[in-house]
Design a protein around this motif. Sequence first.
Motif, mmCIF file in Angstrom:
data_model
loop_
_atom_site.group_PDB
_atom_site.id
_atom_site.type_symbol
_atom_site.label_atom_id
_atom_site.label_comp_id
_atom_site.label_asym_id
_atom_site.label_seq_id
_atom_site.Cartn_x
_atom_site.Cartn_y
_atom_site.Cartn_z
ATOM 1 N N TYR A 72 6.987 27.354 -20.615
ATOM 2 C CA TYR A 72 6.804 26.944 -19.239
ATOM 3 C C TYR A 72 8.133 27.176 -18.399
ATOM 4 O O TYR A 72 8.953 27.116 -18.938
ATOM 5 N N GLY A 73 7.968 27.135 -17.011
ATOM 6 C CA GLY A 73 9.078 27.320 -16.250
ATOM 7 C C GLY A 73 9.677 25.931 -15.831
ATOM 8 O O GLY A 73 9.438 24.792 -16.408
ATOM 9 N N LYS A 74 10.048 25.940 -14.357
ATOM 10 C CA LYS A 74 10.813 24.802 -13.908
ATOM 11 C C LYS A 74 9.896 23.556 -13.670
ATOM 12 O O LYS A 74 8.684 23.904 -13.443
ATOM 13 N N ILE A 75 10.394 22.355 -13.469
ATOM 14 C CA ILE A 75 9.693 21.234 -12.877
ATOM 15 C C ILE A 75 10.091 20.920 -11.473
ATOM 16 O O ILE A 75 11.379 20.820 -11.302
ATOM 17 N N THR A 76 9.106 21.222 -10.460
ATOM 18 C CA THR A 76 9.549 21.081 -9.207
ATOM 19 C C THR A 76 8.466 20.036 -8.365
ATOM 20 O O THR A 76 7.575 19.511 -8.994
ATOM 21 N N ASN A 77 8.696 19.777 -7.049
ATOM 22 C CA ASN A 77 8.064 19.135 -6.214
ATOM 23 C C ASN A 77 7.856 17.771 -6.760
ATOM 24 O O ASN A 77 6.670 17.094 -6.771
ATOM 25 N N VAL A 78 8.869 17.065 -7.235
ATOM 26 C CA VAL A 78 8.740 15.714 -7.828
ATOM 27 C C VAL A 78 8.346 14.903 -6.509
ATOM 28 O O VAL A 78 9.313 14.729 -5.689
ATOM 29 N N LYS A 79 7.993 13.820 -6.813
ATOM 30 C CA LYS A 79 7.637 12.520 -5.879
ATOM 31 C C LYS A 79 7.326 11.150 -6.794
ATOM 32 O O LYS A 79 6.650 11.383 -7.701
ATOM 33 N N VAL A 80 7.992 10.280 -6.327
ATOM 34 C CA VAL A 80 7.737 8.892 -7.133
ATOM 35 C C VAL A 80 7.282 8.012 -5.737
ATOM 36 O O VAL A 80 7.925 7.805 -4.807
ATOM 37 N N GLU A 81 6.330 7.313 -6.144
ATOM 38 C CA GLU A 81 5.661 6.265 -5.367
ATOM 39 C C GLU A 81 5.149 4.886 -5.885
ATOM 40 O O GLU A 81 5.086 4.807 -7.179
ATOM 41 N N GLU A 82 5.453 3.950 -5.083
ATOM 42 C CA GLU A 82 4.825 2.443 -5.629
ATOM 43 C C GLU A 82 3.621 2.195 -4.928
ATOM 44 O O GLU A 82 3.651 2.461 -3.627
ATOM 45 N N ILE A 83 2.595 1.647 -5.663
ATOM 46 C CA ILE A 83 1.235 1.401 -5.037
ATOM 47 C C ILE A 83 1.208 -0.016 -5.098
ATOM 48 O O ILE A 83 1.080 -0.584 -6.392
ATOM 49 N N SER A 84 0.955 -0.673 -4.106
ATOM 50 C CA SER A 84 1.277 -2.310 -4.121
ATOM 51 C C SER A 84 -0.343 -2.675 -4.553
ATOM 52 O O SER A 84 -1.421 -1.933 -4.583
ATOM 53 N N THR A 85 -0.455 -4.025 -4.596
ATOM 54 C CA THR A 85 -1.628 -4.482 -4.946
ATOM 55 C C THR A 85 -2.655 -4.649 -4.008
ATOM 56 O O THR A 85 -3.898 -4.299 -4.064
ATOM 57 N N ARG A 86 -2.377 -4.309 -2.914
ATOM 58 C CA ARG A 86 -3.365 -4.194 -1.582
ATOM 59 C C ARG A 86 -3.523 -2.608 -1.368
ATOM 60 O O ARG A 86 -4.138 -2.245 -0.112
ATOM 61 N N GLY A 87 -2.871 -1.817 -2.024
ATOM 62 C CA GLY A 87 -3.160 -0.353 -2.023
ATOM 63 C C GLY A 87 -2.237 0.364 -1.030
ATOM 64 O O GLY A 87 -2.287 1.660 -0.814
ATOM 65 N N LYS A 88 -1.171 -0.335 -0.574
ATOM 66 C CA LYS A 88 -0.242 0.405 0.317
ATOM 67 C C LYS A 88 0.685 1.295 -0.544
ATOM 68 O O LYS A 88 0.983 0.878 -1.716
ATOM 69 N N VAL A 89 0.872 2.405 -0.178
ATOM 70 C CA VAL A 89 1.920 3.309 -0.853
ATOM 71 C C VAL A 89 3.279 3.338 -0.428
ATOM 72 O O VAL A 89 3.559 3.453 1.033
ATOM 73 N N ILE A 90 4.147 2.915 -1.256
ATOM 74 C CA ILE A 90 5.689 3.088 -0.772
ATOM 75 C C ILE A 90 6.355 4.434 -1.325
ATOM 76 O O ILE A 90 6.186 4.527 -2.527
ATOM 77 N N ASN A 91 6.724 5.203 -0.390
ATOM 78 C CA ASN A 91 7.441 6.312 -1.053
ATOM 79 C C ASN A 91 8.626 6.115 -1.333
ATOM 80 O O ASN A 91 9.567 5.573 -0.586
ATOM 81 N N PHE A 92 9.250 6.661 -2.471
ATOM 82 C CA PHE A 92 10.939 6.393 -3.000
ATOM 83 C C PHE A 92 11.389 7.709 -2.268
ATOM 84 O O PHE A 92 10.848 8.882 -1.981
ATOM 85 N N ILE A 93 12.619 7.651 -1.937
ATOM 86 C CA ILE A 93 13.451 8.691 -1.222
ATOM 87 C C ILE A 93 14.330 9.100 -2.119
ATOM 88 O O ILE A 93 15.067 8.672 -3.054
ATOM 89 N N GLN A 94 14.273 10.580 -2.021
ATOM 90 C CA GLN A 94 14.890 11.435 -3.367
ATOM 91 C C GLN A 94 16.437 11.558 -2.893
ATOM 92 O O GLN A 94 17.055 11.833 -1.935
#
Length: 200
Positions: A72-94
């Motif tokens: 396979y090729g490279k690993i790209t477009n990485v994104k990390v998020e936390e999902i709170s107990t209330r469903g709120k999505v918190i985006n991590f900064i790269q």
Amino acid sequence: MKKKLLLIFIISIFFILMFNIPSYAGEQDIRNLKYEVQLKEDGSAAVTEIWHIDVEETNTLFKTFILDSSKYGKITNVKVEEISTRGKVINFIQTNTYAYHVDKGKFYALETKKNEFEIAWGVSIGSEESKIYRISYTIENAVKNYNDCSEFYWQFIGDTNEIPVKEIEGTIKLPKSLTSKEDFRVWAHGPLNRRNTNVR
């Protein structure tokens, strides 16, 4: 000859006992690990991992991929998020800088050694907390095309594992519908000595 789709779903024999997400200090326990994979027409695979994990006294979590350009090729477009107990999505900064301890709310996705790619993110958790993290990335050239078939070969769980996993599930979606189930094959390798292990 009708072209068949050959899907090879490879999981290490350790996939229930251990998981390839080491962490710095503390003790972790993954309650549920879910994989969602969308195979694309261009041969890439969009992967989403959702972890429900108990975290204690940990600064950084990370996941390591062993790279193999022959499969396979490279690993790209990485994104990390936390999902709170209330469903709120918190985006991590790269950040593009390697760090042994990653600042809270930040992550890196880098080739840290030859043939090794790592995603690491800062959590800075003291007493035990239950968290849900969503990690997404694209695997380029994940599908190999041959004269009579196409093959997706990916080791979802490796043998460099450190965190126990209680439950794992996964879904792989094809680029388009099949005209016949006879054109489809799946091989899954798992812990044959474990109870309650099912492949569907």
